[in-house]
Design a protein around this motif. Structure first.
Motif, PDB file in Angstrom:
ATOM      1  N   ALA A  17       0.675  -0.617   0.135  1.00  0.00           N
ATOM      2  CA  ALA A  17      -0.398   0.002  -0.175  1.00  0.00           C
ATOM      3  C   ALA A  17       0.864   0.882   0.619  1.00  0.00           C
ATOM      4  CB  ALA A  17      -0.827   0.457   1.534  1.00  0.00           C
ATOM      5  N   THR A  18       0.214   2.418  -0.471  1.00  0.00           N
ATOM      6  CA  THR A  18       1.072   3.440  -0.587  1.00  0.00           C
ATOM      7  C   THR A  18       0.496   4.833  -0.095  1.00  0.00           C
ATOM      8  OG1 THR A  18       1.077   3.923  -2.726  1.00  0.00           O
ATOM      9  CG2 THR A  18       2.899   2.666  -2.499  1.00  0.00           C
ATOM     10  N   CYS A  19       1.155   5.838  -0.495  1.00  0.00           N
ATOM     11  CA  CYS A  19       0.045   7.383   0.206  1.00  0.00           C
ATOM     12  C   CYS A  19       1.182   8.274  -0.738  1.00  0.00           C
ATOM     13  CB  CYS A  19      -0.188   7.838   1.367  1.00  0.00           C
ATOM     14  SG  CYS A  19       1.311   7.895   3.193  1.00  0.00           S
ATOM     15  N   PHE A  20       0.313   9.562  -0.737  1.00  0.00           N
ATOM     16  CA  PHE A  20       2.056  10.735  -1.231  1.00  0.00           C
ATOM     17  C   PHE A  20       1.330  11.589   0.644  1.00  0.00           C
ATOM     18  CE2 PHE A  20      -1.908  11.335  -4.810  1.00  0.00           C
ATOM     19  CZ  PHE A  20      -0.365  10.645  -6.177  1.00  0.00           C
ATOM     20  N   VAL A  21       2.927  11.661  -0.033  1.00  0.00           N
ATOM     21  CA  VAL A  21       4.184  12.229   1.583  1.00  0.00           C
ATOM     22  C   VAL A  21       4.274  13.844   0.916  1.00  0.00           C
ATOM     23  CG1 VAL A  21       5.033   9.879   2.658  1.00  0.00           C
ATOM     24  CG2 VAL A  21       6.076  11.100   0.805  1.00  0.00           C
ATOM     25  N   PRO A  22       3.956  14.377   1.757  1.00  0.00           N
ATOM     26  CA  PRO A  22       4.961  15.956   1.255  1.00  0.00           C
ATOM     27  C   PRO A  22       6.389  15.855   2.296  1.00  0.00           C
ATOM     28  CG  PRO A  22       4.104  16.070   4.131  1.00  0.00           C
ATOM     29  CD  PRO A  22       4.213  14.679   3.299  1.00  0.00           C
ATOM     30  N   HIS A  23       6.339  15.579   0.338  1.00  0.00           N
ATOM     31  CA  HIS A  23       7.823  16.145   0.165  1.00  0.00           C
ATOM     32  C   HIS A  23       7.783  17.028  -1.872  1.00  0.00           C
ATOM     33  CE1 HIS A  23      12.792  15.484  -0.165  1.00  0.00           C
ATOM     34  NE2 HIS A  23      12.935  15.339  -0.406  1.00  0.00           N
ATOM     35  N   VAL A  80       8.627  -3.197  11.551  1.00  0.00           N
ATOM     36  CA  VAL A  80       9.425  -2.164  11.721  1.00  0.00           C
ATOM     37  C   VAL A  80       9.365  -0.725  10.382  1.00  0.00           C
ATOM     38  CG1 VAL A  80      11.202  -1.693  10.492  1.00  0.00           C
ATOM     39  CG2 VAL A  80      11.123  -4.260  11.468  1.00  0.00           C
ATOM     40  N   LEU A  81       9.115   0.115  10.972  1.00  0.00           N
ATOM     41  CA  LEU A  81       9.398   1.610  10.149  1.00  0.00           C
ATOM     42  C   LEU A  81      10.486   2.418   9.732  1.00  0.00           C
ATOM     43  CD1 LEU A  81       7.990   4.219   9.323  1.00  0.00           C
ATOM     44  CD2 LEU A  81       8.245   5.286  11.292  1.00  0.00           C
ATOM     45  N   ILE A  82      11.617   2.599   8.788  1.00  0.00           N
ATOM     46  CA  ILE A  82      12.251   2.979   8.095  1.00  0.00           C
ATOM     47  C   ILE A  82      11.988   4.302   8.121  1.00  0.00           C
ATOM     48  CG2 ILE A  82      14.396   3.222   7.285  1.00  0.00           C
ATOM     49  CD1 ILE A  82      13.534  -0.535   6.081  1.00  0.00           C
ATOM     50  N   HIS A  83      12.528   5.371   8.638  1.00  0.00           N
ATOM     51  CA  HIS A  83      12.581   6.435   8.498  1.00  0.00           C
ATOM     52  C   HIS A  83      13.394   7.093   8.025  1.00  0.00           C
ATOM     53  CE1 HIS A  83       9.300  10.020   8.993  1.00  0.00           C
ATOM     54  NE2 HIS A  83       8.526   9.953   8.969  1.00  0.00           N
ATOM     55  N   GLU A  84      13.081   8.449   7.228  1.00  0.00           N
ATOM     56  CA  GLU A  84      14.127   9.158   7.225  1.00  0.00           C
ATOM     57  C   GLU A  84      14.487   9.638   8.419  1.00  0.00           C
ATOM     58  OE1 GLU A  84      14.240  12.968   6.643  1.00  0.00           O
ATOM     59  OE2 GLU A  84      13.005  13.084   4.804  1.00  0.00           O
ATOM     60  N   ALA A  85      15.453  10.140   9.139  1.00  0.00           N
ATOM     61  CA  ALA A  85      16.193  11.353  10.138  1.00  0.00           C
ATOM     62  C   ALA A  85      16.780  12.469   8.800  1.00  0.00           C
ATOM     63  CB  ALA A  85      16.025  10.554  11.372  1.00  0.00           C
ATOM     64  N   MET A 119      11.613  20.098   3.592  1.00  0.00           N
ATOM     65  CA  MET A 119      10.366  19.431   3.595  1.00  0.00           C
ATOM     66  C   MET A 119      10.843  17.220   3.958  1.00  0.00           C
ATOM     67  SD  MET A 119       7.971  20.149   0.555  1.00  0.00           S
ATOM     68  CE  MET A 119       6.558  19.846   1.778  1.00  0.00           C
ATOM     69  N   HIS A 120      12.062  17.684   5.075  1.00  0.00           N
ATOM     70  CA  HIS A 120      12.482  16.601   5.873  1.00  0.00           C
ATOM     71  C   HIS A 120      12.535  15.834   7.011  1.00  0.00           C
ATOM     72  CE1 HIS A 120      14.784  15.220   2.111  1.00  0.00           C
ATOM     73  NE2 HIS A 120      15.360  16.215   2.381  1.00  0.00           N
ATOM     74  N   SER A 134       9.341   5.374   4.713  1.00  0.00           N
ATOM     75  CA  SER A 134       8.534   6.441   4.327  1.00  0.00           C
ATOM     76  C   SER A 134       9.335   7.728   3.058  1.00  0.00           C
ATOM     77  CB  SER A 134       8.967   7.548   5.792  1.00  0.00           C
ATOM     78  OG  SER A 134      10.929   7.716   5.553  1.00  0.00           O
ATOM     79  N   GLY A 135      10.504   7.090   2.242  1.00  0.00           N
ATOM     80  CA  GLY A 135      10.911   7.712   1.492  1.00  0.00           C
ATOM     81  C   GLY A 135      11.178   8.804   2.235  1.00  0.00           C
ATOM     82  N   ASP A 136      11.601   9.923   0.932  1.00  0.00           N
ATOM     83  CA  ASP A 136      11.803  11.296   1.813  1.00  0.00           C
ATOM     84  C   ASP A 136      10.015  12.496   2.162  1.00  0.00           C
ATOM     85  OD1 ASP A 136      14.367  10.643   1.451  1.00  0.00           O
ATOM     86  OD2 ASP A 136      14.869  12.723  -0.114  1.00  0.00           O
ATOM     87  N   THR A 137      10.222  13.056   3.784  1.00  0.00           N
ATOM     88  CA  THR A 137       9.171  13.885   3.340  1.00  0.00           C
ATOM     89  C   THR A 137       9.264  14.041   4.878  1.00  0.00           C
ATOM     90  OG1 THR A 137       6.977  13.362   4.573  1.00  0.00           O
ATOM     91  CG2 THR A 137       8.044  11.327   5.132  1.00  0.00           C
ATOM     92  N   LYS A 138       8.957  15.365   5.555  1.00  0.00           N
ATOM     93  CA  LYS A 138       7.966  15.208   6.529  1.00  0.00           C
ATOM     94  C   LYS A 138       7.426  14.949   7.522  1.00  0.00           C
ATOM     95  CE  LYS A 138       4.626  18.930   5.207  1.00  0.00           C
ATOM     96  NZ  LYS A 138       4.235  20.701   5.728  1.00  0.00           N
ATOM     97  N   PRO A 139       7.076  14.609   8.461  1.00  0.00           N
ATOM     98  CA  PRO A 139       5.890  13.986   9.104  1.00  0.00           C
ATOM     99  C   PRO A 139       4.703  14.001   8.546  1.00  0.00           C
ATOM    100  CG  PRO A 139       7.251  15.755  11.093  1.00  0.00           C
ATOM    101  CD  PRO A 139       7.525  15.927   9.831  1.00  0.00           C
ATOM    102  N   SER A 140       4.013  13.001   8.292  1.00  0.00           N
ATOM    103  CA  SER A 140       3.137  12.424   7.810  1.00  0.00           C
ATOM    104  C   SER A 140       2.285  11.632   8.064  1.00  0.00           C
ATOM    105  CB  SER A 140       3.527  11.128   6.352  1.00  0.00           C
ATOM    106  OG  SER A 140       2.161  10.968   5.600  1.00  0.00           O
ATOM    107  N   LYS A 141       0.363  12.041   8.770  1.00  0.00           N
ATOM    108  CA  LYS A 141      -0.496  11.038   8.685  1.00  0.00           C
ATOM    109  C   LYS A 141      -1.024  10.941   7.748  1.00  0.00           C
ATOM    110  CE  LYS A 141      -2.027  15.672  11.329  1.00  0.00           C
ATOM    111  NZ  LYS A 141      -4.076  15.792  11.651  1.00  0.00           N
ATOM    112  N   ASP A 142      -0.699  10.745   7.001  1.00  0.00           N
ATOM    113  CA  ASP A 142      -1.313   9.486   5.795  1.00  0.00           C
ATOM    114  C   ASP A 142      -0.524   8.457   5.913  1.00  0.00           C
ATOM    115  OD1 ASP A 142      -3.167  11.396   4.569  1.00  0.00           O
ATOM    116  OD2 ASP A 142      -2.435  11.619   3.336  1.00  0.00           O
ATOM    117  N   LEU A 143       0.723   8.549   6.506  1.00  0.00           N
ATOM    118  CA  LEU A 143       2.269   7.532   6.238  1.00  0.00           C
ATOM    119  C   LEU A 143       1.866   6.830   7.779  1.00  0.00           C
ATOM    120  CD1 LEU A 143       5.049   6.133   5.419  1.00  0.00           C
ATOM    121  CD2 LEU A 143       5.934   7.535   6.860  1.00  0.00           C
TER     122      LEU A 143
END
Length: 403
Positions: A237-243, A281-286, A300-301, A263-272
């Protein structure tokens, strides 16, 4: 080269923490048909390489170097004692553990000698193929390429997709050698098709090497099919994220009940958070440290704390931080102690779900190992704070002009 020497030094040092999580890189490619670095080739009076100046990789020196760091030996002993029973069991069961996560690149934007660009089989930065072959060696690397079934690309910034062509071409060459054929499943933004089409028409025929499934198509209808089941995947499943435009996050449900969110590259996302609920496991950009939240927002990170909070919001069992700014070449700046279910990714780190309970415990020995780097980051933080305070004082003392 000096860069390769530095990478090997850090690899051997990381290996002291856990040789399963940080396996030694294959030496195959370093020795097969390679020209010695820093060597002179003599034609007269005797033909051949003069390797007197060639850098030497001496693992014992690297290990001795970190054991001399104040406090590191004690921290290492504590860590080894905590892991002892698990390490004995893991050596026997590791081959059968699924899934395994191999981080081929954990930096952002541009590669350096310690952290390559963010890349894995989630994304394919331009160094992915080279990292893959360095890690496994030529023979095993070709086997991995032939068994590679799917690639997911989150967005179309170059550091997340420019290595795709190299993977496709190398994989086709493997199939030609073994007289096999198997199209790879490419999950990516639809907009990548114009780039692939241009390459196919003008440079090299690659259209028969992949099947494109646009990420946006999986937003209303998660992908489920027999080909995924053969890979051990139940649903994607996918969702749009703000980047940038056409950026996506993804949640993958495996047939064994494991759920992985990236997460891909994104600022915090409710959809994610929505598609990643109850992830294993969540693999999230930091990308940024917490003090640079405004800079992270502008680009937008996410900051370290924001990434960790995303894991809490989706009730993720474990969170792994990655895609660090290259200013944190060796270790991201994290002031608070890491929570037990949070880990930091490194290039060439290979972990299973069972390993993840020990990742947070490695943070203190890592800070000692890279103490000079940590001190340098603290000094930079103090300078930023001083500069900010000076600007604040300057503004407050400026006379108010009456209109």
């Amino acid at each position: 080269s000096s860069g390769n020497i530095s990478v090997h030094r850090i690899q051997w040092q990381l290996n002291q923490l856990n040789d399963l999580v940080f396996p030694i890189l294959s030496e195959t490619n370093a020795t097969e048909n390679s020209v010695p670095s820093m060597a002179n080739y003599g034609l007269r009076p005797r033909k051949g390489y003069d390797t007197n100046l060639e850098p030497k990789i001496v693992q014992e020196e690297y290990i001795e170097e970190i054991l001399k760091v104040p406090g590191f030996s004690e921290a290492l002993t504590v860590l080894k004692n905590q892991q002892r029973d698990y390490l004995v069991k893991a050596r026997e069961t590791r081959e059968s553990q699924f899934p395994k996560f191999l981080f081929l690149g954990t930096g952002s934007c541009i590669p350096n000698k310690t952290r390559n660009r963010d890349q894995s089989f989630w994304t394919v930065g331009e160094g992915t193929l080279g990292q893959l072959l360095r890690f496994y060696g030529n023979e095993k690397g070709q086997e991995v390429l032939r068994k590679l079934k799917a690639i997911y690309i989150s967005h179309l910034h170059a550091d997340h997709h420019i290595g795709l062509i190299g993977i496709l071409r190398a994989r086709r060459k493997c199939f030609e050698e073994f007289r096999e054929e198997d199209k790879i499943l490419l999950l990516a933004p639809q907009q990548i098709s114009s780039w692939l089409s241009f390459y196919n028409q003008q440079i090299d025929a690659i259209s028969q090497d992949f099947v494109l499934v646009p990420n946006a198509e999986m937003i209303p209808n998660p992908l489920e099919n027999e080909k995924l089941n053969e890979m051990g995947i139940y649903r994607v499943a996918t969702c749009f994220v703000p980047h940038c435009p056409h950026s996506f996050g993804v949640a993958v449900n495996l047939t064994n009940g494991t759920k992985v969110t990236y997460s891909g590259d994104t600022k915090p996302s409710k959809d994610l958070v929505g598609i990643g609920l109850n992830s294993t496991v969540l693999i999230h950009e930091a990308t940024m440290e917490d003090e640079l939240e405004h800079e992270a927002l502008a680009k937008m990170h996410s900051t370290v704390s924001q990434a960790i909070d995303q894991g809490k919001a989706m009730n993720a069992q474990y969170t792994i931080l990655t895609h660090f700014s290259q200013r944190y070449a060796k270790l991201p700046r994290i002031e608070m102690p890491l929570e037990e279910n949070v880990g930091i990714a490194f290039d060439n780190m290979e972990v299973t779900v069972e390993d993840m309970k020990y990742l947070a415990k490695m943070h203190e020995p890592l800070k000692l190992m890279f103490s000079e780097h940590c001190e340098e980051m603290e000094q930079k933080a103090l300078k930023r704070a001083y500069k900010k305070q000076r600007l604040t004082n300057s503004r407050s003392s400026s006379p108010v002009q009456k209109v």
